[in-house]
Design an enzyme around this catalytic site. Structure first.
Site, PDB file in Angstrom:
ATOM      1  N   GLY A 199       1.124  -1.236   5.264  1.00  0.00           N
ATOM      2  CA  GLY A 199       1.483  -2.305   6.193  1.00  0.00           C
ATOM      3  C   GLY A 199       0.327  -3.165   6.658  1.00  0.00           C
ATOM      4  N   GLY A 200      -0.817  -3.096   5.962  1.00  0.00           N
ATOM      5  CA  GLY A 200      -1.943  -3.958   6.331  1.00  0.00           C
ATOM      6  C   GLY A 200      -2.328  -3.754   7.785  1.00  0.00           C
ATOM      7  CB  SER A 227      -5.615  -1.613   8.735  1.00  0.00           C
ATOM      8  OG  SER A 227      -6.222  -2.818   9.111  1.00  0.00           O
ATOM      9  CG  ASN A 282      -5.281  -6.214  -0.142  1.00  0.00           C
ATOM     10  OD1 ASN A 282      -4.816  -5.740   0.896  1.00  0.00           O
ATOM     11  ND2 ASN A 282      -5.815  -7.411  -0.176  1.00  0.00           N
ATOM     12  CB  THR A 301      -0.853  -0.055   1.278  1.00  0.00           C
ATOM     13  OG1 THR A 301      -1.670  -1.194   1.182  1.00  0.00           O
ATOM     14  CG2 THR A 301      -1.680   1.175   1.516  1.00  0.00           C
TER      15      THR A 301
HETATM   16  O1  DON Z   1      -7.024  -1.563   3.487  1.00  0.00           O
HETATM   17  C1  DON Z   1      -6.270  -2.290   4.099  1.00  0.00           C
HETATM   18  O2  DON Z   1      -6.194  -2.323   5.306  1.00  0.00           O
HETATM   19  C2  DON Z   1      -5.320  -3.181   3.324  1.00  0.00           C
HETATM   20  N1  DON Z   1      -5.884  -3.490   2.055  1.00  0.00           N
HETATM   21  C3  DON Z   1      -4.028  -2.477   3.200  1.00  0.00           C
HETATM   22  C4  DON Z   1      -3.026  -3.347   2.545  1.00  0.00           C
HETATM   23  C5  DON Z   1      -1.667  -2.953   2.803  1.00  0.00           C
HETATM   24  O3  DON Z   1      -1.382  -2.080   3.569  1.00  0.00           O
HETATM   25  C6  DON Z   1      -0.679  -3.744   2.060  1.00  0.00           C
HETATM   26  N2  DON Z   1       0.588  -3.464   2.510  1.00  0.00           N
HETATM   27  N3  DON Z   1       1.067  -3.957   3.415  1.00  0.00           N
END
Ligand code: DON
Length: 586
Positions: free
Chosen positions: A490-491, A470, A418, A398
């Site tokens: 960072g998910g 997140s 994502n 992201t």
């Molecule tokens: O929206 C979200 O929380 C996730 N799709 C974000 C994904 C993300 O940060 C990928 N990188 N680590």
């Protein structure tokens, strides 16, 4: 012009200016617990130094995009003009995360009105999406279906979001702010080490699709560092957007490409889905912390609520006295994180479909009640109602960027496909990579998604619904004015990364460079592990283990892009965890 120099960045035309800041009063060691005064900075004590500028600053994960954003500011554009230009530029220069085929969130602080608006351009599930669409005949989650198939793709929001922001708060025409991105896509740029590594790591999912290989592969292999990456189809799509606006994407020729791509491979997105996509302006979630105001992204992000919830839990304690990253401070923060993530799994979802108890979750009283039942001398095992599993993916794909202009307007954007390059699918000849955001829904209660996050009803798949996120673009205000503009990829780790950036800045008086460079830790309730980056003292790890933590030393977490405003001076830094990120100002 002031620029952050990174290993991988050679921007020979940019001059480096050194700014020397004189001695100031040292950090106050003891302070009243809740209302710690603004910490004084002692640059003589600092090891890492931020970029300093006076008229405008951008912090992004890609130096070409930073240069484009700064140029827009210098031509008289405001922070939103620059943010939209950067949004398009990152779709070209950071194709693994920047995007037109994804979605995200933008926090806009308008200096004149003093208001901050949360712009939601998160993907929406197509009308044909259904609760059990990722389950097989046995009712189990069918591996990979929500990640690397056409069913993984949510209706993208980025182009609509960028257009909305520009029309509402920008001062320049779309043709002007998008042109540098078109030129970059048309002429190409040299693939960096970081991008080459990302391409190599994603070879399998990208290599499945001819439309994707045609752009990112050469002679059957992903492009390597030093290769030229030109994206002519993407340039053509952006030219259409420049001419026709977002309508080109949602109703015109690009929509046709996306729908054709879906029809060919059993995807769900139709022309109606694209035409029905809606950007939503939302009221930010707000909290206070030691005299600062924290203004962040509300649902469908979980980020703002849980950052504020955790800060509320910390406010009654003197973290500064405990010491940065001491076992005591880490324990307090970890136990608070666990409680917040447990709530996330239960209560958070798209507010247009599910009632989120936002006020309750962010109230000081609720935080106090959680702290009251939280022993700090020992570890509370994560409750075992739902099974946790180790996070199967380590993607960091992201991206976040922050902009402040000379008038004090501030923008924080986190947007995403994502995972790395999203679904890996380029829609027809559009040059546009499509997201795999549908994986952020809870495919089945209790079954973790790619980030090990668990959810239930509140985040079940539903037509027109937005998957829970997140992403946490955040502003911290002091006396009503932006003091910190930050966010991270960072998910699941985004929330704790933003939290630590705020705590490092407020409780420990770190400048953005110090705050970004400090080692981080993370706990998300389930799996029941305390994830730690390298850089912690072994003595601290022993103390934490003795308390009962399962410690997992894992790769670096988060990549913040932070700008701090103090006494009208801008201090910014791009997280050293990404070698391509650069902060520049003038
Ligand atoms: O929206 C979200 O929380 C996730 N799709 C974000 C994904 C993300 O940060 C990928 N990188 N680590």
């Amino acid at each position: 012009m002031l620029i952050q120099i990174k290993r991988s960045t050679l921007v020979a035309s940019l001059a480096l200016a050194l700014v020397v800041v004189g001695p100031v009063t040292p950090v106050q060691a003891k302070a009243p617990v809740a209302q710690m005064p603004q910490v004084k900075y002692d640059y003589n004590m600092d090891i890492f130094h931020p970029v300093i500028a006076h008229n405008g600053m951008v912090a992004t994960e890609q130096h070409l995009a930073s240069a484009i954003g700064l140029d827009i500011l210098k031509k008289g554009g405001n922070a939103v003009d620059a943010a939209v230009g950067i949004g398009f530029a990152l779709a070209v220069a950071l194709p693994n995360a920047g995007n037109l085929g994804g979605g995200g969130f933008m926090m806009v602080h308008d200096k004149d009105s003093g208001q901050t608006i949360a712009l939601d351009f998160r993907e929406m599930a197509p009308a044909k999406a259904s609760r059990d669409m990722y389950l097989d005949e046995q009712g189990n989650v069918a591996g990979g279906r929500s990640l690397y198939t056409h069913l993984a793709v949510g209706v993208p929001g980025t182009v609509a979001g960028m257009e909305h922001a520009l029309k509402k708060w920008g001062s320049m025409p779309l043709e002007q702010v998008i042109q540098p991105a078109i030129d970059l896509a048309e002429n190409g740029y040299i693939v960096s080490n970081a991008l080459a590594e990302n391409l190599a790591a994603t070879k399998e999912s990208l290599g499945k699709w001819d439309t994707t290989k045609a752009i990112f592969f050469k002679e059957g292999e992903p492009l390597k560092a030093g290769d030229l990456l030109a994206q002519k189809d993407l340039a053509a799509s952006m030219r259409l957007i420049a001419k026709e606006g977002a309508a080109a994407f949602y109703q015109g020729a690009i929509a046709d490409q996306i729908v054709e791509e879906m029809a060919k491979h059993d995807g769900l997105i139709t022309k109606e889905d694209l035409a029905n996509y809606k950007v939503v302006e939302r009221e930010p979630v707000k909290g206070t912390y030691r005299g600062y105001e924290v203004v962040s992204m509300p649902p469908p992000s979980s980020g703002g609520i849980h950052v504020i919830q955790i800060l509320n839990m910390l406010e009654g304690q003197n973290l500064n006295e405990m010491g940065h990253n001491s076992a005591k401070a880490v324990t307090l923060m970890t136990e608070s994180m666990k409680r917040a993530y447990a709530d996330r799994s239960e209560y958070l979802g798209d507010p247009d479909f599910t009632k989120v108890p936002q006020k309750g979750l962010t109230s000081k009283g609720y935080a106090n009640s959680l702290v009251a039942g939280m022993p700090l001398d020992k570890v509370t095992p994560a409750r075992e109602i739902l099974p946790g599993k180790p996070q199967p993916y380590e993607s960091d794909q992201t991206t976040h960027y922050s902009v402040v202009d000379k008038n004090g307007n501030a923008v924080a954007v986190t947007y995403t496909l994502n995972l790395n390059f999203g679904s890996g699918i380029v829609a027809g000849n559009s040059g546009i990579l499509l997201n795999n955001e549908m994986d952020d829904f809870s495919a089945k209660p209790g079954v973790p998604n790619a980030f090990g996050l668990i959810g239930g009803d509140a985040n079940a798949v539903g037509p027109g619904k937005r998957p829970l996120s997140s992403m946490t673009p955040t502003l911290v205000l002091k006396d009503g004015k932006p003091w910190l503009v930050t966010g991270s990829p960072g998910g699941a780790r985004i929330i704790t990364t933003v939290l630590q950036t705020i705590v490092n800045s407020i409780d420990f008086g770190m400048n953005p460079a110090e705050a970004a460079s400090a080692p981080r830790f993370h706990h998300q309730w389930l799996p029941d592990e305390l994830r730690i980056e390298k850089g912690f003292s072994p003595d601290t790890l022993v103390l934490l283990k003795e308390k009962g933590y399962e410690i997992a030393l894992k790769p670096a977490m988060g990549r913040t892009q932070t700008i701090q405003v103090r006494d009208n001076v801008l201090y910014g830094y791009s997280d050293p965890r990404n070698p391509d990120g650069v902060t520049i100002g003038y």
